[in-house]
Each structure stands twice: as C-alpha cells, then as structure tokens.
Design a protein around this motif. Structure first.
Motif, short mmCIF file in Angstrom:
data_model
loop_
_atom_site.label_atom_id
_atom_site.label_comp_id
_atom_site.label_asym_id
_atom_site.label_seq_id
_atom_site.Cartn_x
_atom_site.Cartn_y
_atom_site.Cartn_z
N PRO A 196 1.05 -1.13 -0.12
CA PRO A 196 -0.01 -0.12 0.14
C PRO A 196 0.72 1.17 0.09
CG PRO A 196 -0.69 -1.63 1.65
CD PRO A 196 0.46 -2.26 1.16
N GLN A 197 0.41 2.36 -0.51
CA GLN A 197 1.19 3.32 -0.80
C GLN A 197 0.43 4.73 -0.66
OE1 GLN A 197 4.43 3.60 -1.41
NE2 GLN A 197 4.63 1.40 -1.88
N PRO A 198 0.97 5.73 0.16
CA PRO A 198 0.14 6.85 0.36
C PRO A 198 0.03 7.94 -0.87
CG PRO A 198 2.33 7.05 1.33
CD PRO A 198 2.41 5.71 0.86
N VAL A 199 -0.73 8.61 -0.83
CA VAL A 199 -0.99 9.32 -2.12
C VAL A 199 -0.84 10.93 -1.91
CG1 VAL A 199 -2.55 10.11 -4.21
CG2 VAL A 199 -2.75 7.55 -3.27
N ARG A 200 -0.17 11.45 -2.39
CA ARG A 200 -0.15 13.11 -2.16
C ARG A 200 -0.80 13.81 -3.21
NH1 ARG A 200 3.81 14.31 1.59
NH2 ARG A 200 5.14 12.40 2.28
N ASP A 201 -1.00 15.04 -2.81
CA ASP A 201 -1.85 16.10 -4.03
C ASP A 201 -0.59 16.18 -5.26
OD1 ASP A 201 -3.53 16.32 -2.06
OD2 ASP A 201 -2.68 18.46 -1.49
N ILE A 202 -1.12 16.79 -6.30
CA ILE A 202 -0.42 16.64 -7.48
C ILE A 202 -0.34 18.03 -8.00
CG2 ILE A 202 -0.66 16.13 -10.04
CD1 ILE A 202 -2.42 13.72 -9.27
N ARG A 203 0.91 18.48 -8.37
CA ARG A 203 1.26 19.72 -8.96
C ARG A 203 1.11 19.96 -10.47
NH1 ARG A 203 3.55 23.86 -6.26
NH2 ARG A 203 4.57 22.49 -4.92
N ALA A 204 0.19 20.58 -10.83
CA ALA A 204 -0.03 20.88 -12.50
C ALA A 204 0.81 22.17 -12.73
CB ALA A 204 -1.46 20.75 -12.89
N GLU A 205 1.70 22.06 -13.77
CA GLU A 205 2.27 23.09 -14.42
C GLU A 205 2.28 23.44 -15.86
OE1 GLU A 205 6.21 23.24 -10.99
OE2 GLU A 205 6.43 22.30 -13.00
N LEU A 206 1.97 24.51 -16.40
CA LEU A 206 1.92 25.09 -17.76
C LEU A 206 3.08 25.58 -18.07
CD1 LEU A 206 -1.78 26.11 -17.77
CD2 LEU A 206 -0.99 23.83 -18.88
N ARG A 207 3.77 25.24 -18.91
CA ARG A 207 5.23 25.49 -19.35
C ARG A 207 5.17 26.23 -20.78
NH1 ARG A 207 8.92 20.76 -17.01
NH2 ARG A 207 8.23 20.97 -14.74
N SER A 231 0.77 27.66 -12.70
CA SER A 231 0.60 26.33 -11.85
C SER A 231 -0.59 26.40 -10.56
CB SER A 231 1.93 26.05 -10.99
OG SER A 231 2.24 27.10 -10.20
N TRP A 232 -1.08 25.00 -10.69
CA TRP A 232 -2.13 25.10 -9.55
C TRP A 232 -1.84 23.48 -8.88
CZ3 TRP A 232 -2.91 24.03 -14.65
CH2 TRP A 232 -3.71 23.06 -14.98
N THR A 233 -2.73 23.35 -7.86
CA THR A 233 -2.58 22.11 -7.14
C THR A 233 -4.02 21.22 -7.30
OG1 THR A 233 -1.41 23.03 -5.46
CG2 THR A 233 -2.48 21.09 -4.91
N ILE A 234 -3.87 19.94 -7.70
CA ILE A 234 -4.85 19.05 -7.93
C ILE A 234 -4.88 18.19 -6.49
CG2 ILE A 234 -5.91 16.96 -9.15
CD1 ILE A 234 -4.20 18.00 -11.57
N THR A 235 -6.00 18.06 -6.02
CA THR A 235 -6.26 17.40 -4.59
C THR A 235 -6.25 15.78 -5.06
OG1 THR A 235 -7.41 19.31 -3.80
CG2 THR A 235 -7.51 17.09 -2.62
N ARG A 236 -5.34 15.42 -4.20
CA ARG A 236 -5.56 13.79 -4.21
C ARG A 236 -7.21 13.24 -4.16
NH1 ARG A 236 -2.77 12.02 1.78
NH2 ARG A 236 -4.33 12.97 2.88
N PRO A 237 -7.13 12.17 -4.99
CA PRO A 237 -8.52 11.68 -5.07
C PRO A 237 -8.80 10.70 -3.73
CG PRO A 237 -7.08 10.67 -6.51
CD PRO A 237 -6.41 11.59 -6.21
N VAL A 238 -7.68 10.09 -3.39
CA VAL A 238 -7.76 9.13 -2.10
C VAL A 238 -6.51 9.36 -1.26
CG1 VAL A 238 -9.14 7.12 -3.28
CG2 VAL A 238 -6.76 7.42 -3.50
N PRO A 239 -6.30 9.07 -0.05
CA PRO A 239 -5.32 9.07 0.85
C PRO A 239 -4.44 8.10 0.69
CG PRO A 239 -7.05 8.37 2.20
CD PRO A 239 -7.93 8.95 0.89
N MET A 240 -4.87 6.86 0.22
CA MET A 240 -3.96 5.59 0.14
C MET A 240 -4.46 4.64 -0.91
SD MET A 240 -1.32 4.03 1.90
CE MET A 240 -1.58 4.59 3.34
N LEU A 241 -3.44 4.07 -1.71
CA LEU A 241 -3.72 3.10 -2.72
C LEU A 241 -3.22 1.79 -2.43
CD1 LEU A 241 -2.97 4.73 -6.36
CD2 LEU A 241 -5.24 4.22 -5.35
N VAL A 242 -4.04 0.81 -2.42
CA VAL A 242 -3.89 -0.59 -2.21
C VAL A 242 -2.98 -1.20 -3.53
CG1 VAL A 242 -5.93 -1.13 -1.27
CG2 VAL A 242 -5.64 -1.33 -3.85
N PRO A 243 -2.01 -2.19 -3.09
CA PRO A 243 -1.12 -2.60 -4.14
C PRO A 243 -1.84 -3.00 -5.64
CG PRO A 243 -1.03 -3.56 -2.08
CD PRO A 243 -2.17 -2.93 -1.84
#
Length: 240
Positions: A178-189, A198-210
């Motif tokens: 199992p792995q913890p999930v973090r928020d995503i940073r979106a960047e336009l270049r 840039s902006w922040t995408i909130t994580r959809p779940v706190p943890m992902l199963v294998p």
C-alpha cells in the motif's frame, strides 16, 4: 628542597634528608662549583625536627698530589646532586615522551580505520552490491506512484469569457505494498520549458492498495496564452 647553584643558577630538586639537619657540602653537576648548603628552615612555630639517625661525614680536604685518596673517591662521598638532573632539563624530556606516545596512538587508530575501509571495499567487490544488500537485509525503496493521463487536456471558453483548461487522469500503484497518495502539482510551461502557470490538484484518495488506481479531474481558468505544455508531478517525497 630546591638547590640553586650560586655560580650558574642551575636548579636541583633534592630531598631534605639528603642535606640533613646540619647542612653539607655539595657540588654543581653543570659547572662543577662547590658550596656549603645550609639545612632547610623549619616552619615558624613548629618544633625542630630531631637530627637524622645517620651521621653526616665531614667534607674531606681538597685533593693534592700527595693525597692518598683519589679525586673520584672524594666526589663520591659528597657530590650527591650530580645524580639529579636539573629541573629545566627534565621538563622537555617529559613533554617529548608525551608527544611520542600521542603520535603513536594516532598512527595505530589511522591504521585500524584504513584496514576497516579496505575490508568494506573488498566485501563489496567480492560479493557485489546487490548480494551485499540482501545479506544485510537492506530493503530497496518502493517504486513511486505513477500519474497517467486518460485524456488530452481540453481548452474551452466559459460563459463569462474566461479560458478554461480541463485535465483528467489517474494515479496507479504498481507496487505490491500500500502506498500513500499526495496532492498533484500541475504546471503549464512555454516552449522553452519555463513555468508560466501552476495549480494544485487534490489527491482523490489518501491511500492506494497494491496494484490499485484512482481517477482525478481538475480545471484551471485564466490560462496564459503562452502556455503550451502540461507537466504533472506529486508534491513531496513521493513525487517524481
């Protein structure tokens, strides 16, 4: 007590008993000057010490050509300070011995450290980094989570006239833990790789199963006209 030669000022450290209660004739081992040394003075108010049980032999007369006793014997009877090195001569010898001991200790420590390093390098070369990690029960770091785009970013204009960019994708856990999930940073270049928005995408779940995954979607408004490329990454140590 400390004796000081009146001729060359050489200092000698001798026991009080060597001089005795009545004093005696002594000779400087440095300049060969001879003088009569008085006994040490008793502290004020203290009773005088009784004389030493052993008698002090009188100083023999100076040796002459007709004397039956050789000069070496005369010196042996009253030349006590010759066997005691001057104070200033003994201090450098003690310091030198201490420096040699310290240098020897540092050399031994350096040799031990060098042997340990050579043994460690030899173990890595002989066994190999991977095998060595297995023997030491070293667990490799988990594979980071993956971010996949499920659709092409879509630009469209809102009813208020603002430009909107919609982003859809998913987070995948390719590991067997199992792995913890973090928020995503979106960047336009821009075309030169510089971040213009840039902006922040909130994580959809706190943890992902294998082997699990989770969908996400986000949108940003007022996108700069120079933005050409989209880059997504995790915020924090899990990010790539």
């Amino acid at each position: 007590m400390i004796l000081i030669c009146p001729a060359c000022q050489t200092r000698y450290l001798v026991p009080d008993a060597s001089i005795g209660a009545t004093g005696r004739q002594v000779r400087c081992a440095s300049c060969r000057h001879s003088w009569f040394q008085d006994p040490p003075e008793a502290p004020a108010g203290s009773p005088a010490e009784p004389p030493a049980p052993t008698t002090v032999e009188p100083v023999p007369p100076p040796a002459t050509a007709d004397s039956e006793q050789p000069e070496a014997d005369v010196q042996a009877r009253y030349d006590e300070p010759e066997e005691v090195a001057p104070i200033h001569d003994r201090v450098p010898a003690l310091l030198g011995r201490q420096r040699r001991n310290t240098a020897k200790l540092l050399t031994i420590v350096s040799m031990i450290i060098a042997l340990v390093l050579v043994a460690a390098i030899g173990a890595v070369v002989a066994v190999g980094p991977d095998k060595l990690a297995e023997r030491l029960d070293l667990v490799p770091a988990p594979v980071p989570l993956l971010i996949e785009m499920t659709g092409k970013p879509e630009r469209r204009e809102t009813a208020s006239g603002n430009e909107l960019l919609a982003v859809t994708g998913r987070i995948v856990n390719p590991t067997d833990q199992p792995q913890p999930v973090r928020d995503i940073r979106a960047e336009l270049r821009d075309t030169q790789g510089r971040t213009v928005y840039s902006w922040t995408i909130t994580r959809p779940v706190p943890m992902l199963v294998p082997g699990g995954s989770a969908e996400f979607d986000s949108a940003a408004v007022d996108i700069p006209r120079g933005a050409k490329n989209l880059h997504l990454s995790f915020i924090g140590p899990t990010g790539s």
